[in-house]
Design a protein around this motif. Structure first.
Motif, short mmCIF file in Angstrom:
data_model
loop_
_atom_site.label_atom_id
_atom_site.label_comp_id
_atom_site.label_asym_id
_atom_site.label_seq_id
_atom_site.Cartn_x
_atom_site.Cartn_y
_atom_site.Cartn_z
N GLY A 259 0.80 -1.14 0.05
CA GLY A 259 -0.07 0.02 -0.08
C GLY A 259 0.84 1.27 -0.03
N LEU A 260 0.06 2.50 -0.19
CA LEU A 260 0.70 3.84 0.05
C LEU A 260 -0.28 4.88 0.25
N ALA A 261 0.21 5.76 1.04
CA ALA A 261 -0.49 6.90 1.41
C ALA A 261 -1.19 7.67 0.15
N GLU B 148 1.35 10.08 -1.28
CA GLU B 148 2.34 9.25 -2.15
C GLU B 148 2.12 8.68 -3.32
N TRP B 149 0.82 8.12 -3.46
CA TRP B 149 0.54 7.46 -4.37
C TRP B 149 0.08 8.50 -5.73
N LYS C 159 -8.89 1.33 1.93
CA LYS C 159 -7.88 2.07 2.77
C LYS C 159 -7.77 1.27 4.16
N SER D 156 -2.86 0.94 8.95
CA SER D 156 -1.75 2.01 8.39
C SER D 156 -2.19 3.16 7.71
N LYS E 187 -3.14 3.44 4.44
CA LYS E 187 -2.54 3.36 3.33
C LYS E 187 -3.60 2.62 2.34
N TRP E 188 -3.62 3.17 0.84
CA TRP E 188 -4.49 2.32 0.16
C TRP E 188 -3.78 1.22 -0.47
N GLN E 189 -4.49 0.10 -0.33
CA GLN E 189 -4.18 -1.44 -0.87
C GLN E 189 -4.86 -1.92 -1.96
#
Length: 87
Positions: free
Chosen positions: A38-40, A43-44, A74, A78, A80-82
């Motif tokens: 994943g990414l925040a 960041e993505w 999400k 964390s 973060k999107w996964q």
């Protein structure tokens, strides 16, 4: 080219400006940037802008479409999107 003289000529297709979006993109390119861990959101979005040349608004529109289609989620842990891996 004479001053005050107007001439008409046929243009080559390469000379015609098409306008619109300068670079097209494939939504799958944006999706493929999201690693399994994943990414925040920020960041993505920055990665999508640099890799795909899309605006922030386009990124968020595509992110919402992925979410609505059940392709991403999400993480509550964390934040973060996964990507969602269907079994």
């Amino acid at each position: 080219k004479e001053r005050g003289v107007i001439c008409w000529r046929e243009v080559d297709p390469d000379e015609i400006e098409t306008g619109g979006r300068p670079k097209s993109y494939d939504p799958e390119e944006i999706f493929s940037l999201l690693p399994a861990e994943g990414l925040a959101t920020g960041e993505w979005q920055k990665l999508a802008k640099s890799e795909c040349g899309i605006s922030e608004a386009t990124f968020h529109r595509e992110r919402r479409a992925f979410q609505k289609a059940g392709r991403i989620l999400k993480s509550r842990v964390s934040g973060k999107w996964q990507p969602v891996h269907k079994r």
